[in-house]
Design an enzyme around this catalytic site. Structure first.
Site, PDB file in Angstrom:
ATOM      1  N   THR A   1     -19.633  -5.127  26.350  1.00  0.00           N
ATOM      2  CA  THR A   1     -19.442  -5.002  24.835  1.00  0.00           C
ATOM      3  C   THR A   1     -17.721  -4.974  24.576  1.00  0.00           C
ATOM      4  O   THR A   1     -17.117  -4.624  25.426  1.00  0.00           O
ATOM      5  CB  THR A   1     -19.675  -3.137  24.369  1.00  0.00           C
ATOM      6  OG1 THR A   1     -21.016  -3.655  24.997  1.00  0.00           O
ATOM      7  CG2 THR A   1     -19.312  -2.794  23.464  1.00  0.00           C
TER       8      THR A   1
ATOM      9  N   LYS B   1     -21.430  -8.391  24.182  1.00  0.00           N
ATOM     10  CA  LYS B   1     -22.257  -7.723  23.198  1.00  0.00           C
ATOM     11  C   LYS B   1     -20.985  -7.625  22.321  1.00  0.00           C
ATOM     12  O   LYS B   1     -20.133  -6.782  22.277  1.00  0.00           O
ATOM     13  CB  LYS B   1     -22.722  -7.049  23.920  1.00  0.00           C
ATOM     14  CG  LYS B   1     -23.114  -5.866  22.563  1.00  0.00           C
ATOM     15  CD  LYS B   1     -23.837  -4.360  23.637  1.00  0.00           C
ATOM     16  CE  LYS B   1     -24.654  -3.792  22.616  1.00  0.00           C
ATOM     17  NZ  LYS B   1     -23.651  -2.847  21.633  1.00  0.00           N
TER      18      LYS B   1
ATOM     19  N   HIS C   1     -21.715  -3.370  15.914  1.00  0.00           N
ATOM     20  CA  HIS C   1     -22.868  -1.951  17.293  1.00  0.00           C
ATOM     21  C   HIS C   1     -22.875  -0.725  16.064  1.00  0.00           C
ATOM     22  O   HIS C   1     -22.351   0.545  16.345  1.00  0.00           O
ATOM     23  CB  HIS C   1     -20.631  -1.376  17.506  1.00  0.00           C
ATOM     24  CG  HIS C   1     -20.732  -0.517  18.668  1.00  0.00           C
ATOM     25  ND1 HIS C   1     -20.418  -1.218  19.683  1.00  0.00           N
ATOM     26  CD2 HIS C   1     -21.297   0.906  18.786  1.00  0.00           C
ATOM     27  CE1 HIS C   1     -20.468  -0.146  20.772  1.00  0.00           C
ATOM     28  NE2 HIS C   1     -20.618   0.891  20.099  1.00  0.00           N
TER      29      HIS C   1
HETATM   30  C1  LIG Z   1     -26.137   6.949  19.748  1.00  0.00           C
HETATM   31  C2  LIG Z   1     -25.279   5.151  19.825  1.00  0.00           C
HETATM   32  C3  LIG Z   1     -24.761   4.899  21.434  1.00  0.00           C
HETATM   33  C4  LIG Z   1     -24.425   4.001  21.163  1.00  0.00           C
HETATM   34  N1  LIG Z   1     -23.740   3.913  22.594  1.00  0.00           N
HETATM   35  C5  LIG Z   1     -23.418   2.529  22.726  1.00  0.00           C
HETATM   36  C6  LIG Z   1     -23.254   1.713  24.082  1.00  0.00           C
HETATM   37  O1  LIG Z   1     -22.663   2.842  25.363  1.00  0.00           O
HETATM   38  N2  LIG Z   1     -22.742   0.598  24.383  1.00  0.00           N
HETATM   39  C7  LIG Z   1     -22.897  -0.310  23.687  1.00  0.00           C
HETATM   40  O2  LIG Z   1     -22.626  -1.565  24.100  1.00  0.00           O
HETATM   41  N3  LIG Z   1     -22.994   0.315  22.216  1.00  0.00           N
HETATM   42  C8  LIG Z   1     -23.395   1.531  22.489  1.00  0.00           C
HETATM   43  N4  LIG Z   1     -24.304   1.405  20.891  1.00  0.00           N
HETATM   44  C9  LIG Z   1     -24.268   0.742  20.226  1.00  0.00           C
HETATM   45  C10 LIG Z   1     -25.825  -0.225  20.556  1.00  0.00           C
HETATM   46  O3  LIG Z   1     -25.803  -1.237  21.742  1.00  0.00           O
HETATM   47  C11 LIG Z   1     -26.040  -1.262  19.053  1.00  0.00           C
HETATM   48  O4  LIG Z   1     -25.215  -2.289  19.229  1.00  0.00           O
HETATM   49  C12 LIG Z   1     -26.445  -0.482  17.974  1.00  0.00           C
HETATM   50  O5  LIG Z   1     -27.451   0.994  17.423  1.00  0.00           O
HETATM   51  C13 LIG Z   1     -27.303  -1.544  16.615  1.00  0.00           C
HETATM   52  O6  LIG Z   1     -27.548  -0.925  15.876  1.00  0.00           O
HETATM   53  P1  LIG Z   1     -28.871  -0.868  14.887  1.00  0.00           P
HETATM   54  O7  LIG Z   1     -28.322   0.659  15.575  1.00  0.00           O
HETATM   55  O8  LIG Z   1     -28.814  -0.252  13.143  1.00  0.00           O
HETATM   56  O9  LIG Z   1     -30.187  -1.237  16.143  1.00  0.00           O
HETATM   57  C14 LIG Z   1     -24.731   2.701  20.771  1.00  0.00           C
HETATM   58  C15 LIG Z   1     -25.309   3.044  19.252  1.00  0.00           C
HETATM   59  C16 LIG Z   1     -25.847   4.633  19.363  1.00  0.00           C
HETATM   60  C17 LIG Z   1     -26.575   4.800  17.616  1.00  0.00           C
END
Ligand SMILES: Cc1cc2nc3c(=O)[nH]c(=O)nc-3n(C[C@H](O)[C@H](O)[C@H](O)COP(=O)(O)O)c2cc1C
Ligand SMILES: Cc1cc2nc3c(=O)[nH]c(=O)nc-3n(C[C@H](O)[C@H](O)[C@H](O)COP(=O)(O)O)c2cc1C
Lengths: 386, 382
Positions: free
Chosen positions: B158, B255, B279
């Site tokens: 990421t 990512k 993200h």
């Molecule tokens: C509660 C939460 C925690 C997340 N934690 C991480 C993480 O630890 N690492 C990461 O690369 N992305 C993290 N993300 C981002 C997600 O991988 C993803 O990019 C994002 O949720 C996509 O958007 P969407 O929620 O509209 O599907 C997180 C997203 C949310 C909502």
């Protein structure tokens, strides 16, 4: 609120909501998924503006047009819709008689609640039979033969219901046909007692075109989505459509065509018209609106077959815009369905009369006296679109 | 309201809101600053319409695609998300099991509360590990080694979290991990006794993958913002990324890239995939939405790298639009997190089932027999 208080689409909708048990209202009013396409079908008209001409001597306006070889007095007609006796106890009888009064086309659904024979003995104005392609070929043949014998003028094969759309309002209200009284729906029916009394006393609820072939015809409760997904033949293809077209031997249309490619194929297999339609937003949400897609289709096949723009019409000006692009006629469901629910035949007549009056007034304001006066030079698109 | 009443994203979200203490709900639900990008991620799908084809004989459309060297049964998989134990006591295990059941990919965050080894023991389905680069380089090496041993299929790094985004909802609710009971937040937790009970009666809360390497993983109550800013290496650059690509030596994605330029560099350093993502609107507010950018990237690089759209997906038709614009697959975060909060593994399964049904139904309505038939001729941008 009464019929005389209904001056436009929105008023009829409001009165219909008052009269109908909520699962039935939402069956009419709802659409697929997030209803984005449903909303766009109407809001698309607002991305284009009308440019009027003045001083043209417009006392007498002729609204007639010719589709499928039949002259009709209005440039719009009643799209085929299912289950009309659920909306008002007179159902198709009310809509058919109102259409006759205005001499416009009356579309009868394969899922109609009054038979083609009865309709044909009742009205002598142009009629369209809407065909669903079932797995049961015997049922298909029977529908076709009966519509032919009843002298229907056009057959329209619906091609946008290969599987049921995700109508989430129906999932929540538990809408089935005939209505099944679950505890949760009971309440919504109980607070509309007139509807219940009429439903139970004005003749048995039937699907006359299906009932000899399938139990879904009457006795069991099924959701419409379920009917599409289990009874219709999902393998339906161009060969099947071509065969039906020649078997019918008269004016034949595909209902629910959206791509230019498919419009051209429709010409190739012998269709005399197509309805550019997404089923009123009830099937594929995110699908383009008929009005947004219309010009491309008219450009490709408008000189060969009748192109009908279907869905989203709530005003006379919406129709003017579609006709200006080159649609031969407009077609709508909800534009008469709320009126049917609100007040039966009198309601539909009032609604059709209002659209007619709007069209006449707007044609005069545009400086046009006949439909063929309308052209794209009357339109300006707000965005950089066509 | 229960799982049976959940027909779509919004329903699961409402149920999750009922079940979760409010700071936790808002941690999932919120974005950065004014949440403009968060909203645009989904709304951008509505600026584009589908043009279906009919009479194509589409009884049984094929929904399979291949990413990170694994065939998956639907073109949508679970994005990596942190700290799933806060949302449901089964956490990552529930998500991983549900994903395996539907033959799609589960992704594990560096900040998971379950270890790499635990997940690999319970699931033989496709698995992706998401890496954050800590200041302490030995953490990275250790994680990569362990993923290799545990047979993870792919790794993603990421790159959009170089500093934490300004998540204002978290400031207001005082969200920390593990949850710290201040007087203000006490009320929020007290009104959800079932959550509190589950939280304290189940396994201890920890960041299982990094707990031996940093005391921050367990003991100290930190806000996520503080954790990110303290632990992650803001000096991370293309060389560091390339080092990890080489070390992993398998299917690898960056990512959180958005520009054409960065996609090109990702290909240069040996990435096999890119996840076009902001993200989920949680980092740079005002950033372009993945869908608004996907077509340009796919047109240019679609034949060189697997393009995954991440963010904003709420509906089957969103996936269909992304694929028609050139993506190979999509991933979502909030889409399954709310269902996890609402009903654990069952909840995630129901959400995946819904999405599977929606994609399948809408492929039929599009007249498409397989995902390859989705192309830009099926789209009209407004
Ligand atoms: C509660 C939460 C925690 C997340 N934690 C991480 C993480 O630890 N690492 C990461 O690369 N992305 C993290 N993300 C981002 C997600 O991988 C993803 O990019 C994002 O949720 C996509 O958007 P969407 O929620 O509209 O599907 C997180 C997203 C949310 C909502
Ligand atoms: C309640 C309702 C029932 C319908 N039933 C059918 C049907 O049985 N067969 C069919 O081909 N189309 C059916 N349609 C679609 C209509 O023919 C038409 O495409 C649609 O209503 C156009 O959109 P509009 O309501 O915005 O005018 C139905 C539409 C509604 C609203």
């Amino acid at each position: 609120m009464r019929l005389k208080d209904c001056h436009n689409f929105y008023d009829f909708r409001k009165l219909a909501e008052k009269k109908l048990p909520s699962p039935i209202f939402h069956y009419i009013d709802g659409a697929a998924d997030d209803e984005i396409t449903y909303k766009r079908n109407t809001s698309a008209f607002n991305d284009v503006d009308l440019v009027p001409n003045v001083l043209r001597g417009v006392e007498n306006v002729d609204l007639s047009t010719t589709i499928f070889g039949k002259k009709i007095d209005l440039p719009f007609y009643c799209a085929p819709t299912a289950l009309q006796r659920l909306f008002h106890y007179d159902g198709e009888r009310a809509v058919g008689k109102a259409a006759q009064k205005f001499n416009t086309m009356f579309g009868v659904s394969a899922l109609a609640t009054v038979s083609v024979e009865e309709i044909s003995s009742m009205i002598d104005t142009p009629k369209m039979f809407q065909f669903y392609f079932h797995k049961d070929r015997g049922l298909n043949d029977s529908c076709l033969e009966r519509a032919k014998a009843a002298k229907f003028d056009v057959m329209a094969l619906t091609v946008d219901t290969i599987t049921g759309g995700n109508r989430e309002r129906d999932l929540r209200t538990g809408f089935t046909s005939p209505p099944k009284l679950t505890l949760s729906s009971l309440f919504s029916f109980a607070i509309k007692p007139m509807w219940g009394i009429n439903y139970l006393t004005k003749g048995k609820f039937e699907l006359p075109h299906l009932q000899d072939y399938v139990k879904e015809g009457t006795s069991t409760n099924t959701s419409i989505g379920n009917y599409f997904s289990t009874m219709l033949d999902q393998s339906m293809n161009w060969k099947d459509a071509e065969k039906l077209c020649s078997q019918w031997g008269g004016h034949f249309a595909l209902k629910g065509v959206m791509s230019v490619e498919d419009a051209k194929k429709a010409v190739d297999i012998g269709c005399t018209g197509i309805m550019v339609s997404n089923h009123g937003g009830r099937q594929l949400d995110g699908s383009r609106s008929p009005f947004d897609q219309l010009s491309e289709i008219v450009d490709a096949v408008g000189d060969k077959i009748d192109v009908i723009c279907e869905g989203g019409f709530q005003r006379g000006t919406h129709m003017l815009k579609a006709l200006s692009i080159g649609a031969k006629a407009c077609s709508g469901g909800r534009l008469y369905l709320y009126a049917l629910a609100a007040a039966g035949q009198a309601g539909v007549e009032r609604a059709l009369g209002q659209y007619k009056a709007e069209l006449e007034r707007d044609m005069k304001l545009m400086g046009c006296t006949k439909i063929s006066d309308l052209s794209r030079s009357n339109l300006r698109f707000r965005k950089n679109g066509s | 309201m229960d799982l049976d009443d959940c027909h779509n994203f919004d329903d699961f979200r409402i149920l999750a809101k009922k079940k979760l203490p409010s700071p936790i709900f808002h941690y999932i639900d919120g974005g950065s600053d004014d949440e403009i990008t968060l909203k645009r991620n989904t709304n951008s799908f509505n600026s584009c319409d589908l043009i279906p084809n009919v009479l194509n004989g589409v009884e049984n459309p094929d929904l399979t695609t291949t990413i990170f060297g694994r065939k998956i049964n639907m073109p949508l998989f679970l994005s990596p998300t942190a700290m799933q134990r806060l949302y449901h006591p089964d956490g990552d295990k529930a998500s991983a099991r549900a994903a395996e059941k539907f033959g799609t990919m589960y992704s594990m965050s560096t900040m998971a509360n379950t270890s790499i080894e635990e997940i690999s023991n319970i699931s033989s389905g496709p698995k992706l590990f998401q890496l954050y680069v800590h200041k302490d380089k030995s953490i990275t090496d250790d994680l990569v080694e362990r993923c290799k041993r545990a047979n993870f299929d792919g790794l993603c790094l990421t790159v959009d979290t170089i500093v934490a985004g300004n998540r204002e909802r978290d400031h207001r609710t005082g969200f920390t991990t593990p949850p710290k009971l201040t007087f203000k937040s006490l009320v929020d937790f007290a009104v959800k006794p079932k959550w509190v009970f589950d939280y304290f009666t189940n396994k201890k809360f920890e960041l299982s993958n990094v707990k031996n390497k940093t005391d921050k993983g367990t003991n100290i109550t930190k806000s996520v913002i503080e954790y990110i800013n303290e632990q992650y290496d803001p000096g991370m650059n293309w060389k560091d990324a390339e080092y990890i690509v080489k070390k992993w030596n398998g299917p690898f994605a960056l990512k959180g890239i958005m520009s054409l330029e960065d996609v090109e560099r990702a290909i240069d350093i040996g990435c096999t995939a890119v996840m076009i993502s902001n993200h989920g609107g949680r980092q740079l507010d005002g950033s372009l939405s993945p869908f608004d950018q996907i077509k340009e990237i796919s047109d240019k690089f679609g034949d060189k790298v697997e393009i995954i759209l991440d963010g904003g997906i709420r509906r089957g038709t969103h996936v269909i639009k992304a694929l028609a614009a050139g993506a190979k697959a999509c991933s979502f975060g909030k889409g399954y997190l709310f269902s996890l909060s609402a009903g654990g593994q069952k909840g995630v399964e129901k959400m995946l089932q819904n999405m599977h049904n929606e994609i399948k139904r809408n492929m039929k309505l599009m007249g498409c027999k397989n995902l390859k038939e989705l192309n830009s001729s099926k789209l009209a941008y407004r």
